[in-house]
Design a protein around this motif. Structure first.
Motif, PDB file in Angstrom:
ATOM      1  N   ALA A 120       0.824  -1.219   0.000  1.00 50.83           N
ATOM      2  CA  ALA A 120       0.000   0.000   0.000  1.00 50.83           C
ATOM      3  C   ALA A 120       0.857   1.268   0.000  1.00 50.83           C
ATOM      4  N   MET A 121       2.118   1.153   0.336  1.00 54.45           N
ATOM      5  CA  MET A 121       2.986   2.335   0.441  1.00 54.45           C
ATOM      6  C   MET A 121       3.162   3.008  -0.920  1.00 54.45           C
ATOM      7  N   LYS A 122       3.203   4.339  -0.894  1.00 56.12           N
ATOM      8  CA  LYS A 122       3.383   5.082  -2.148  1.00 56.12           C
ATOM      9  C   LYS A 122       4.837   4.993  -2.618  1.00 56.12           C
ATOM     10  N   ASP A 123       5.023   5.132  -3.927  1.00 60.11           N
ATOM     11  CA  ASP A 123       6.394   5.188  -4.446  1.00 60.11           C
ATOM     12  C   ASP A 123       7.035   6.462  -3.901  1.00 60.11           C
ATOM     13  N   GLY A 124       8.241   6.332  -3.420  1.00 57.44           N
ATOM     14  CA  GLY A 124       8.901   7.483  -2.796  1.00 57.44           C
ATOM     15  C   GLY A 124       8.762   7.464  -1.284  1.00 57.44           C
ATOM     16  N   GLY A 125       8.109   6.440  -0.777  1.00 50.41           N
ATOM     17  CA  GLY A 125       7.930   6.319   0.670  1.00 50.41           C
ATOM     18  C   GLY A 125       9.204   5.838   1.358  1.00 50.41           C
ATOM     19  N   THR A 126       9.154   5.883   2.711  1.00 47.56           N
ATOM     20  CA  THR A 126      10.316   5.449   3.498  1.00 47.56           C
ATOM     21  C   THR A 126       9.943   4.246   4.369  1.00 47.56           C
ATOM     22  N   PHE A 127      10.772   3.237   4.286  1.00 42.50           N
ATOM     23  CA  PHE A 127      10.619   2.064   5.146  1.00 42.50           C
ATOM     24  C   PHE A 127      11.692   2.149   6.226  1.00 42.50           C
ATOM     25  N   LYS A 165      11.500   4.891  -6.261  1.00 42.73           N
ATOM     26  CA  LYS A 165      11.895   6.148  -5.587  1.00 42.73           C
ATOM     27  C   LYS A 165      11.911   5.982  -4.051  1.00 42.73           C
ATOM     28  N   SER A 166      11.529   4.834  -3.596  1.00 43.01           N
ATOM     29  CA  SER A 166      11.425   4.615  -2.142  1.00 43.01           C
ATOM     30  C   SER A 166      12.787   4.382  -1.514  1.00 43.01           C
ATOM     31  N   SER A 167      12.846   4.541  -0.191  1.00 43.52           N
ATOM     32  CA  SER A 167      14.122   4.315   0.491  1.00 43.52           C
ATOM     33  C   SER A 167      13.937   3.505   1.773  1.00 43.52           C
ATOM     34  N   ILE A 168      15.050   2.978   2.232  1.00 45.03           N
ATOM     35  CA  ILE A 168      15.063   2.137   3.432  1.00 45.03           C
ATOM     36  C   ILE A 168      16.069   2.713   4.424  1.00 45.03           C
ATOM     37  N   ILE A 169      15.614   2.937   5.650  1.00 41.11           N
ATOM     38  CA  ILE A 169      16.533   3.396   6.699  1.00 41.11           C
ATOM     39  C   ILE A 169      16.582   2.318   7.791  1.00 41.11           C
ATOM     40  N   ILE A 170      17.807   1.869   8.081  1.00 38.92           N
ATOM     41  CA  ILE A 170      17.978   0.862   9.135  1.00 38.92           C
ATOM     42  C   ILE A 170      18.573   1.561  10.353  1.00 38.92           C
ATOM     43  N   LEU A 171      17.856   1.500  11.475  1.00 37.93           N
ATOM     44  CA  LEU A 171      18.364   2.077  12.727  1.00 37.93           C
ATOM     45  C   LEU A 171      18.823   0.923  13.590  1.00 37.93           C
ATOM     46  N   ASP A 172      20.140   0.702  13.594  1.00 37.82           N
ATOM     47  CA  ASP A 172      20.691  -0.533  14.151  1.00 37.82           C
ATOM     48  C   ASP A 172      21.447  -0.268  15.457  1.00 37.82           C
ATOM     49  N   PRO A 173      21.147  -1.031  16.515  1.00 37.87           N
ATOM     50  CA  PRO A 173      21.884  -0.862  17.777  1.00 37.87           C
ATOM     51  C   PRO A 173      23.261  -1.526  17.743  1.00 37.87           C
ATOM     52  N   PHE A 187      12.955   9.634  13.117  1.00 33.28           N
ATOM     53  CA  PHE A 187      12.790   9.106  11.762  1.00 33.28           C
ATOM     54  C   PHE A 187      11.340   8.696  11.568  1.00 33.28           C
ATOM     55  N   LYS A 188      10.671   9.371  10.639  1.00 29.63           N
ATOM     56  CA  LYS A 188       9.274   9.046  10.366  1.00 29.63           C
ATOM     57  C   LYS A 188       9.232   8.079   9.183  1.00 29.63           C
ATOM     58  N   GLY A 189       8.516   7.002   9.366  1.00 29.61           N
ATOM     59  CA  GLY A 189       8.424   6.020   8.288  1.00 29.61           C
ATOM     60  C   GLY A 189       7.019   5.945   7.725  1.00 29.61           C
ATOM     61  N   ASP A 190       6.914   5.577   6.452  1.00 27.80           N
ATOM     62  CA  ASP A 190       5.596   5.265   5.898  1.00 27.80           C
ATOM     63  C   ASP A 190       5.221   3.849   6.314  1.00 27.80           C
ATOM     64  N   VAL A 191       6.239   3.005   6.366  1.00 27.24           N
ATOM     65  CA  VAL A 191       6.074   1.663   6.937  1.00 27.24           C
ATOM     66  C   VAL A 191       7.219   1.477   7.928  1.00 27.24           C
ATOM     67  N   VAL A 192       6.869   1.005   9.129  1.00 26.11           N
ATOM     68  CA  VAL A 192       7.892   0.810  10.161  1.00 26.11           C
ATOM     69  C   VAL A 192       7.884  -0.652  10.611  1.00 26.11           C
ATOM     70  N   ASN A 193       9.071  -1.206  10.764  1.00 26.24           N
ATOM     71  CA  ASN A 193       9.248  -2.590  11.205  1.00 26.24           C
ATOM     72  C   ASN A 193      10.241  -2.603  12.362  1.00 26.24           C
TER      73      ASN A 193
END
Lengths: 437, 199
Positions: A175-182, A214-222, A281-287
């Motif tokens: 459902a996420m739009k193209d250009g969204g952030t995961f 156009k979407s991107s992925i941000i990994i916030l890793d401990p 960090f605001k995500g369109d989809v967050v995991n």
């Protein structure tokens, strides 16, 4: 059936074929003195132990108690997220175990009395055992991230136990739009399936590349490093746009490690915002995959250490806290073996052999263990890690066999990477068949 | 009959004797073989589609294969890494276990016409050493199992031979050359269909 009447046995929904299979297997009943093994949990470890005990000694009465009617493998669930396979393709039932004469009971275990050697369930039944095998998998440390708990996880899934949450996460990605952030938050060590979060990044990047470029992925890793580190770094760079030398630079994938501020302390579900040392960090989809500990029943039964995992004897997988209770799979401390499906399958067989030998009045045989983990970076580009383990009698622990194992070579070989991709699927078919059929 | 004897009998019935440890202190063939099942299937019968079955293989072939992998003499993805974890005694024990199992031919889809052509090629060029459609192994020639093996695995093997990544024996080199001269790469494809067609 002392504590578990035949009526209840049938009521529990166990097919009559289970009893039939027991007979056809040749039940060596000697005055009703069959040894009883009760297995708590029907994941990879529990199911493998059940099957192999019956294969090794069909006189043993094996009951497996599992809360769910079917099991979804965590391994290859990342391919469900990318749309490469269906959720149904990672779903397995328990009819195969019944054919081996395993009595499968659909119930939740609420307590294990180590002194009375008795397992109790929410359904009000009691099962006595000579030996018990506990394989509850992992549970989550919900207290680790403020604002993230079991309830929130229904809409911001961890998807680290495959099934409903896998479907939810897939739906959100679609459902996420193209250009969204995961935004993904991997856990601290130790956790189930060490390469898993990073394969997930690759699979979701694969989906984005072909559907939402156009979407991107941000990994916030401990963490500062992770499993198959060099291979994933090179693979992400090769296929998806990632700079291993500057991992937070522009590209489809950005990896913010602990030193770059990747440690997360809270989550705001209303705005889907993850708060880390490096900022919000605001995500369109967050995991969010929370830090982990042994499954709940391990705590209730008093099988855990101060770190929240179950210490065991590596030769028998018998708990070092309670006699006659064995623990296999992700919840036990089998280091240097990782918490993986292959390791659980291998541990379960060592445990099964020990249980059978001990029930026969003998001593546990010399163990042998292996782990193999595949990760699919992209179609035609899969990588693996393997290790052979043995038991060091003098040190009393599981050790890596020197000179064995290791990773897929870093130098890219298209022919062999394609074969590893095909072998990933073969491994999936074989390990699930070895476990559930 | 004592209970122990009964249990022993039960173990034998299942073909999984745990008591047969290979050497003092070493793991038994069964115990070692259990660790292979995740990729090669329970008791070495692979559910495919690519990973090869190893159940019922010739003992010497299995031992030689493991030593070749261990020494890095045979091209592999993961087997060299794994084979390095085993002693000679381990390799012998697990090979005995798999050699004692029954070879099960994999059920695969195949092209009938191609399989027929492949059958002719097999008879002419391969059957002398790979008897019974390649389901009989000649221990003196170190021949592999062909009929009923998973097709992708056999195709990888052909590719490695062709690329010179795996060395053919003298006889095979000669026969393979003649076969390829006559039928080309299509001949290999036809042979693969023929082996896949075996049931």
């Amino acid at each position: 059936m002392n504590d578990f009447t035949r009526r209840k046995f049938l009521k529990a929904g166990v097919a009559v074929t289970a009893a039939g299979a027991t007979l056809s297997y040749g039940s060596f009943a000697i005055g009703g003195s069959n040894k009883k093994v009760v297995i708590v949990g029907g994941g990879i470890g529990g199911a493998t132990a059940a099957k192999y005990i019956r294969m090794m000694d069909s006189s043993v009465d094996v009951t497996l108690i599992e809360a769910n009617k079917s099991y979804y493998t965590c391994f290859l669930s990342n391919e469900v997220l990318s749309g490469e396979r269906t959720l149904d393709s990672i779903k397995f039932g328990y009819s195969g175990l019944a054919k081996h004469g395993v009595k499968v009971v659909n119930d939740v275990v609420t307590g294990i009395d180590a002194d009375k050697r008795m397992v109790k369930t929410a359904g009000g039944d009691s099962f006595s055992y000579d030996r018990c095998i506990v394989a509850p998998g992992v549970d989550f440390k919900w207290e680790a991230i403020d604002g993230y708990d079991a309830k929130i996880a229904e809409n911001t899934p961890h998807a680290w136990k495959a099934g409903t949450q896998t479907a939810t996460l897939r739906k959100q990605l679609k459902a996420m739009k193209d250009g969204g952030t995961f935004v993904m938050v991997p856990p601290t060590n130790p956790f189930r399936c060490p390469p898993g979060p990073y394969e997930r990044v690759a699979q979701i990047a694969h989906y984005f590349k072909h559907n939402k470029p156009k979407s991107s992925i941000i990994i916030l890793d401990p963490k500062k490093k992770f499993s198959k580190f060099g291979l994933f770094n090179a693979g992400w760079a090769r296929h998806y746009g990632y700079d291993p030398k500057n991992p937070t630079a522009a590209g489809m994938i950005k990896w913010v490690n602990s030193e770059a501020g990747g440690i997360v302390d809270s989550y705001d579900a209303a705005t889907k915002t993850v708060s880390a040392d490096a900022g919000n960090f605001k995500g369109d989809v967050v995991n969010i995959i929370p830090p982990q500990k042994a499954g709940k029943i391990a705590f209730i039964a008093g099988l855990t250490n101060d770190k929240g995992w179950c210490p065991i004897n590596g030769k028998t997988f018998e708990s070092t806290i309670h006699k006659n209770i064995h623990v296999v799979g992700d919840s036990c401390v089998a280091a240097p073996m990782p918490k993986s499906g292959y390791a659980a399958n291998s541990e379960a067989k060592v445990c099964a052999a020990a249980v059978v030998a001990l029930l026969q009045g003998g001593s546990a045989p010399t163990p042998a263990y292996v782990n193999t983990c595949y990760s699919i970076i992209a179609p035609g580009d899969a990588i693996s890690v393997a290790m052979v383990y043995s038991y060091d009698e003098s040190a009393g622990k599981i050790i890596k066999v020197k000179g064995s194992g290791g990773l897929t070579p870093g130098k890219f070989d298209a022919v062999l990477r394609e074969r590893e991709h095909q072998y990933t699927y073969s491994w999936f078919n074989n390990i699930t068949s070895d476990t559930f059929n | 009959m004592k209970r122990n004897t009964l249990l022993q009998a039960a173990l034998l019935t299942c073909g999984l004797s745990l008591s047969a440890a290979s050497v003092a202190g070493g793991a038994s063939g069964a115990m070692l073989a259990y660790t292979c099942a995740g990729c090669h299937g329970t008791n070495g019968v692979s559910t495919g589609p690519a990973g090869p079955s190893i159940a019922g293989f010739d003992y010497d072939y299995l031992v030689d294969s493991m030593h070749q992998f261990k020494a890095g003499e045979r091209r592999s993805t993961i087997m060299t890494r794994i084979a390095k974890g085993y002693t000679d005694a381990d390799i012998e024990a697990m090979s005995k276990f798999f050699a004692d199992q029954k070879y099960i031919l994999a059920a695969q889809e195949y092209d009938k016409a191609a399989a027929k052509r492949g059958g002719k090629l097999h008879k002419k060029y391969c059957n002398n050493c790979h008897e019974d459609a390649g389901t009989l192994q000649d221990p003196d020639e170190d021949t592999g199992m062909l009929g009923g093996q998973w097709r992708p695995y056999l195709s990888y093997t052909f590719a490695d031979y062709q690329a010179g990544e795996r060395e053919m024996g003298k006889k095979m080199k000669k026969k393979f050359k003649s076969m390829h001269k006559k039928a080309g790469d299509k001949g290999i494809a036809d042979l693969l269909e023929f082996y896949a067609s075996q049931k």
